[in-house]
Design a protein around this motif. Structure first.
Motif, PDB file in Angstrom:
ATOM      1  N   ILE A   1       0.839  -1.201   0.000  1.00 11.60           N
ATOM      2  CA  ILE A   1       0.000   0.000   0.000  1.00 11.60           C
ATOM      3  C   ILE A   1       0.873   1.249   0.000  1.00 11.60           C
ATOM      4  CG2 ILE A   1      -1.826   1.240   1.228  1.00 11.60           C
ATOM      5  CD1 ILE A   1      -2.479  -1.484   2.572  1.00 11.60           C
ATOM      6  N   VAL A   2       1.935   1.195   0.817  1.00  8.24           N
ATOM      7  CA  VAL A   2       2.812   2.352   0.984  1.00  8.24           C
ATOM      8  C   VAL A   2       3.424   2.782  -0.346  1.00  8.24           C
ATOM      9  CG1 VAL A   2       5.026   3.022   1.995  1.00  8.24           C
ATOM     10  CG2 VAL A   2       3.292   1.923   3.406  1.00  8.24           C
ATOM     11  N   ARG A   3       3.675   1.794  -1.239  1.00  4.67           N
ATOM     12  CA  ARG A   3       4.350   2.110  -2.496  1.00  4.67           C
ATOM     13  C   ARG A   3       3.414   2.684  -3.550  1.00  4.67           C
ATOM     14  NH1 ARG A   3       7.455  -2.807  -1.834  1.00  4.67           N
ATOM     15  NH2 ARG A   3       9.395  -2.224  -0.809  1.00  4.67           N
ATOM     16  N   ALA A   4       2.106   2.696  -3.283  1.00  5.18           N
ATOM     17  CA  ALA A   4       1.162   3.177  -4.284  1.00  5.18           C
ATOM     18  C   ALA A   4       1.209   4.697  -4.391  1.00  5.18           C
ATOM     19  CB  ALA A   4      -0.252   2.720  -3.917  1.00  5.18           C
ATOM     20  N   ASP A   5       0.710   5.217  -5.558  1.00  5.51           N
ATOM     21  CA  ASP A   5       0.595   6.670  -5.710  1.00  5.51           C
ATOM     22  C   ASP A   5      -0.567   7.185  -4.887  1.00  5.51           C
ATOM     23  OD1 ASP A   5       2.537   6.580  -7.655  1.00  5.51           O
ATOM     24  OD2 ASP A   5       1.078   6.367  -9.287  1.00  5.51           O
ATOM     25  N   ARG A   6      -1.570   6.320  -4.739  1.00 10.52           N
ATOM     26  CA  ARG A   6      -2.838   6.771  -4.194  1.00 10.52           C
ATOM     27  C   ARG A   6      -3.485   5.598  -3.468  1.00 10.52           C
ATOM     28  NH1 ARG A   6      -7.583   8.432  -8.389  1.00 10.52           N
ATOM     29  NH2 ARG A   6      -9.275   8.750  -6.911  1.00 10.52           N
ATOM     30  N   VAL A   7      -4.083   5.900  -2.325  1.00 11.76           N
ATOM     31  CA  VAL A   7      -4.730   4.844  -1.555  1.00 11.76           C
ATOM     32  C   VAL A   7      -6.209   5.193  -1.413  1.00 11.76           C
ATOM     33  CG1 VAL A   7      -4.801   3.607   0.646  1.00 11.76           C
ATOM     34  CG2 VAL A   7      -2.618   4.402  -0.255  1.00 11.76           C
ATOM     35  N   ILE A   8      -7.061   4.203  -1.686  1.00 13.96           N
ATOM     36  CA  ILE A   8      -8.496   4.399  -1.512  1.00 13.96           C
ATOM     37  C   ILE A   8      -8.957   3.418  -0.442  1.00 13.96           C
ATOM     38  CG2 ILE A   8     -10.756   4.214  -2.608  1.00 13.96           C
ATOM     39  CD1 ILE A   8      -9.379   4.923  -5.246  1.00 13.96           C
ATOM     40  N   VAL A   9      -9.585   3.950   0.609  1.00 17.66           N
ATOM     41  CA  VAL A   9     -10.075   3.085   1.683  1.00 17.66           C
ATOM     42  C   VAL A   9     -11.584   2.968   1.555  1.00 17.66           C
ATOM     43  CG1 VAL A   9     -10.153   2.696   4.162  1.00 17.66           C
ATOM     44  CG2 VAL A   9      -8.235   3.939   3.164  1.00 17.66           C
ATOM     45  N   MET A  10     -12.054   1.730   1.523  1.00 19.56           N
ATOM     46  CA  MET A  10     -13.501   1.517   1.421  1.00 19.56           C
ATOM     47  C   MET A  10     -14.021   0.865   2.682  1.00 19.56           C
ATOM     48  SD  MET A  10     -14.213   0.216  -2.442  1.00 19.56           S
ATOM     49  CE  MET A  10     -15.979   0.153  -2.199  1.00 19.56           C
ATOM     50  N   ASP A  11     -15.262   1.201   3.023  1.00 20.98           N
ATOM     51  CA  ASP A  11     -15.932   0.485   4.097  1.00 20.98           C
ATOM     52  C   ASP A  11     -17.424   0.475   3.814  1.00 20.98           C
ATOM     53  OD1 ASP A  11     -16.048  -0.916   6.544  1.00 20.98           O
ATOM     54  OD2 ASP A  11     -16.864   0.896   7.475  1.00 20.98           O
ATOM     55  N   ALA A  12     -18.051  -0.662   4.027  1.00 25.17           N
ATOM     56  CA  ALA A  12     -19.499  -0.817   3.872  1.00 25.17           C
ATOM     57  C   ALA A  12     -20.007  -0.207   2.560  1.00 25.17           C
ATOM     58  CB  ALA A  12     -20.216  -0.207   5.066  1.00 25.17           C
ATOM     59  N   GLY A  13     -19.292  -0.432   1.475  1.00 28.46           N
ATOM     60  CA  GLY A  13     -19.790  -0.044   0.163  1.00 28.46           C
ATOM     61  C   GLY A  13     -19.560   1.398  -0.227  1.00 28.46           C
ATOM     62  N   SER A  14     -18.823   2.162   0.583  1.00 24.25           N
ATOM     63  CA  SER A  14     -18.529   3.536   0.198  1.00 24.25           C
ATOM     64  C   SER A  14     -17.034   3.799   0.331  1.00 24.25           C
ATOM     65  CB  SER A  14     -19.248   4.547   1.093  1.00 24.25           C
ATOM     66  OG  SER A  14     -20.482   4.072   1.479  1.00 24.25           O
ATOM     67  N   ILE A  15     -16.604   4.865  -0.359  1.00 30.22           N
ATOM     68  CA  ILE A  15     -15.212   5.276  -0.233  1.00 30.22           C
ATOM     69  C   ILE A  15     -15.084   6.181   0.988  1.00 30.22           C
ATOM     70  CG2 ILE A  15     -13.385   6.640  -1.288  1.00 30.22           C
ATOM     71  CD1 ILE A  15     -14.313   5.569  -3.974  1.00 30.22           C
ATOM     72  N   LEU A  16     -14.185   5.797   1.893  1.00 28.28           N
ATOM     73  CA  LEU A  16     -14.054   6.491   3.158  1.00 28.28           C
ATOM     74  C   LEU A  16     -12.929   7.521   3.094  1.00 28.28           C
ATOM     75  CD1 LEU A  16     -15.809   5.654   5.541  1.00 28.28           C
ATOM     76  CD2 LEU A  16     -13.811   4.558   6.517  1.00 28.28           C
ATOM     77  N   LEU A  17     -11.790   7.091   2.564  1.00 24.05           N
ATOM     78  CA  LEU A  17     -10.626   7.970   2.454  1.00 24.05           C
ATOM     79  C   LEU A  17     -10.042   7.784   1.063  1.00 24.05           C
ATOM     80  CD1 LEU A  17      -8.848   7.038   5.812  1.00 24.05           C
ATOM     81  CD2 LEU A  17     -10.069   9.165   5.359  1.00 24.05           C
ATOM     82  N   ASP A  18      -9.456   8.849   0.541  1.00 22.80           N
ATOM     83  CA  ASP A  18      -8.874   8.768  -0.791  1.00 22.80           C
ATOM     84  C   ASP A  18      -7.758   9.801  -0.845  1.00 22.80           C
ATOM     85  OD1 ASP A  18      -8.218   8.839  -3.444  1.00 22.80           O
ATOM     86  OD2 ASP A  18     -10.274   9.015  -4.175  1.00 22.80           O
TER      87      ASP A  18
END
Lengths: 260, 289
Positions: free
Chosen positions: B200-217
């Motif tokens: 995850i750390v090496r990615a350009d961008r991290v998208i966190v999902m929970d319960a069917g929605s995007i929480l953090l991006d």
């Protein structure tokens, strides 16, 4: 583990022939083997021996293919030997048991037929790789499209079955070990109990296979799979020799079917 | 470019939706890590990218093609490659090269071009010497590389991967990660579902999902600095990030958007310098030091 008729890579002219030609030859041979008499059967034996030499396989290696079927051949021979009516061979009949000349002849001939049949089938798989075999089958079954059956679909099914055979064997081992670890014993008890123990493997195996199939279907779709014709990495073209061989095989097969 | 607009997805009309109005834009060439607890809808989301699933509501656009359009399915599947968790269940060929040829064969390409694509794909993942091998003789990592080669032979622009390394040993995981980075450098969009913090750390961008929605991006540093929210989801953060966060909780003035040991080292050294400086100015604090 020795596998029946396992593919042996090689560069002989038999290996290089188009798989369709080889399949048709084997089909023609099977017809001939069941229709012909003793003389022709001897000739077929000679023909197979020639093929073995041409494909540079050792006779010993090829004969190994018959070994698993030997008990069946022995039974077949004995049944014919004892159960055919006719002239008894002295010193028979002893008590109620009798061996006849006719039984001996028929038994020997039938076993020889089966030997030739198994030999020609295993020879085919020894000199043709599974993927070539599937291309050959696809070509052979192409006329089925008039019945609405697509031969390329059948070919994909067949190749998936072959591809997942080792995976399923591994799976059986895993389930069996999991059972053993929980105290199951597959070698104890009567025949009924043992059979039951084996069926207990079948249910998880079936379920796992369905799950696997679902994932596989998704992966195939994701790679653009759809029903219907597709192309292959190795496109095999028929040479003149292949046409000649197919022609000869069809004529020989049809002749023995019609006239003997 | 992958664009998701108000995407709602229900497996069954009466079910609660697995995806609730997701909006997302992934630019060409981005390396996106998609994370979240199991059952949060990550897999469902990426299956929309390659038309394995079709939206219940909303739209998914791949390079301007709508995934609902049946005539675009072939083109979209060629543009977006998909890799699944278990490599065994995505290999269809009896030999390595036959497996790679499956995709181009589905495109009805002539044998000469299939051969060229197979050779290139095998070279890209470093499996050139294995062309004639039977897939079940390969290691787990090699099998996953083979699956990637099978996708590369389709010449996609984007690859979506669903936990491709979760069943691999560290060596296999590293080789897959290296291939993904190389492809990304060549301009391939990578959408990578993973639980592995290093990846995850090496990615350009991290998208966190929970319960069917995007929480953090956002960038990894931004996302991971929200340690409390991630912890509430039961997700791990890099150890150094957690260390900085704990220091902050203790009242120290440190940054928490730190992912590497090097950065943490610098930050802690700066903190120590500040403490020393403060101590030399006010001798009263020396007893605590």
């Amino acid at each position: 583990m020795y596998k029946l008729g396992q593919y042996t890579p090689g560069g002989s002219c038999v290996h290089k022939m188009h798989p369709l030609a080889k399949i048709i030859v084997v089909i023609a041979l099977s017809i001939i083997i069941f229709r012909a008499g003793a003389f022709v059967l001897a000739a077929v034996g000679g023909f197979l021996a020639a093929i073995i030499l041409l494909s540079r396989l050792t006779v010993k290696y090829v004969l190994k293919a018959i070994r698993p079927a030997l008990p069946f051949f022995a039974l077949l021979f004995l049944v014919h030997l004892f159960c055919t009516g006719g002239t008894p061979i002295p010193p028979f009949p002893l008590w109620h048991v009798s061996i006849t000349y006719e039984g001996l002849r028929q038994g020997a001939l039938l076993v020889w037929r089966f030997v030739l049949l198994v030999l020609s089938a295993s020879l085919l798989t020894m000199v043709t790789s599974p993927s070539e075999l599937i291309i050959g089958m696809e070509r052979l079954l192409k006329p089925l499209r008039f019945l609405g059956i697509s031969s390329s679909d059948l070919a994909v099914m067949l190749s998936l079955a072959l591809r997942f055979m080792p995976a399923l064997l591994e799976e059986i081992d895993r389930i069996r070990e999991a059972r053993l670890a929980r105290g199951a014993d597959f070698n104890k008890g009567g025949l009924l109990k043992r059979t039951k123990a084996v069926t207990s493997l079948a249910i998880p195996l079936t379920l796992n296979t369905f799950r696997r199939a679902e994932e596989l279907a998704a992966a195939m779709e994701a790679r653009g799979y759809r029903r219907g014709p597709r192309t292959y990495l190795k496109e095999l073209t028929m040479a003149q020799l292949d046409y000649i061989v197919i022609g000869a095989a069809v004529i020989a097969g049809a002749a023995s079917f019609l006239f003997f | 470019m992958i664009r998701v607009e108000n995407l709602v997805y229900k497996y069954d009309p009466n079910d609660t939706p697995v995806l609730r109005s997701v909006n997302l834009e992934i630019r060409d060439g981005e390396y996106v890590a998609l994370i979240g607890p199991n059952g949060c809808g990550k897999t469902t989301l990426i299956k929309h990218f390659n038309t394995l699933l079709s939206p219940t509501e909303g739209d998914v656009w791949i390079d301007g093609l709508n995934t609902k359009d049946p005539s675009a399915v072939g083109e979209i599947r060629q543009r977006v490659g998909m890799i699944f968790q278990n490599p065994d269940n995505q290999i269809v060929g009896m030999t390595v090269e036959e497996d790679v040829s499956f995709g181009p064969g589905n495109l009805n390409l002539p044998p000469r071009e299939i051969r060229q694509r197979v050779d290139e794909a095998l070279e890209a993942v470093g499996l050139t010497g294995y062309a004639g091998r039977s897939p079940h003789t390969l290691s787990g990592g090699q099998k996953q590389l083979l699956a990637i080669a099978g996708i590369l032979a389709m010449m996609p622009k984007h690859i979506a991967l669903d936990e491709p390394t979760s069943s691999l040993d560290p060596a296999g995981r590293r080789s897959v990660a290296a291939v993904l980075r190389k492809l990304n450098k060549q301009g391939m969009t990578i959408i990578h579902i993973t639980h592995n913090v290093e990846e995850i750390v090496r990615a350009d961008r991290v998208i966190v999902m929970d319960a069917g929605s995007i929480l953090l991006d956002g960038k990894p540093e931004q996302v991971f600095s929200k340690v409390e929210r991630l912890k509430a989801l039961g997700m791990g953060v890099p150890q150094v990030t957690e260390l900085m966060w704990r220091l902050q909780q203790m009242g120290e003035k440190v940054r928490t958007d730190i992912l590497t040991v090097d950065d943490a080292c610098d930050e802690i050294a700066a903190l120590l310098r500040r403490i020393r400086k403060a101590a030399s100015i006010s001798p009263g604090r020396q007893a605590r030091g």
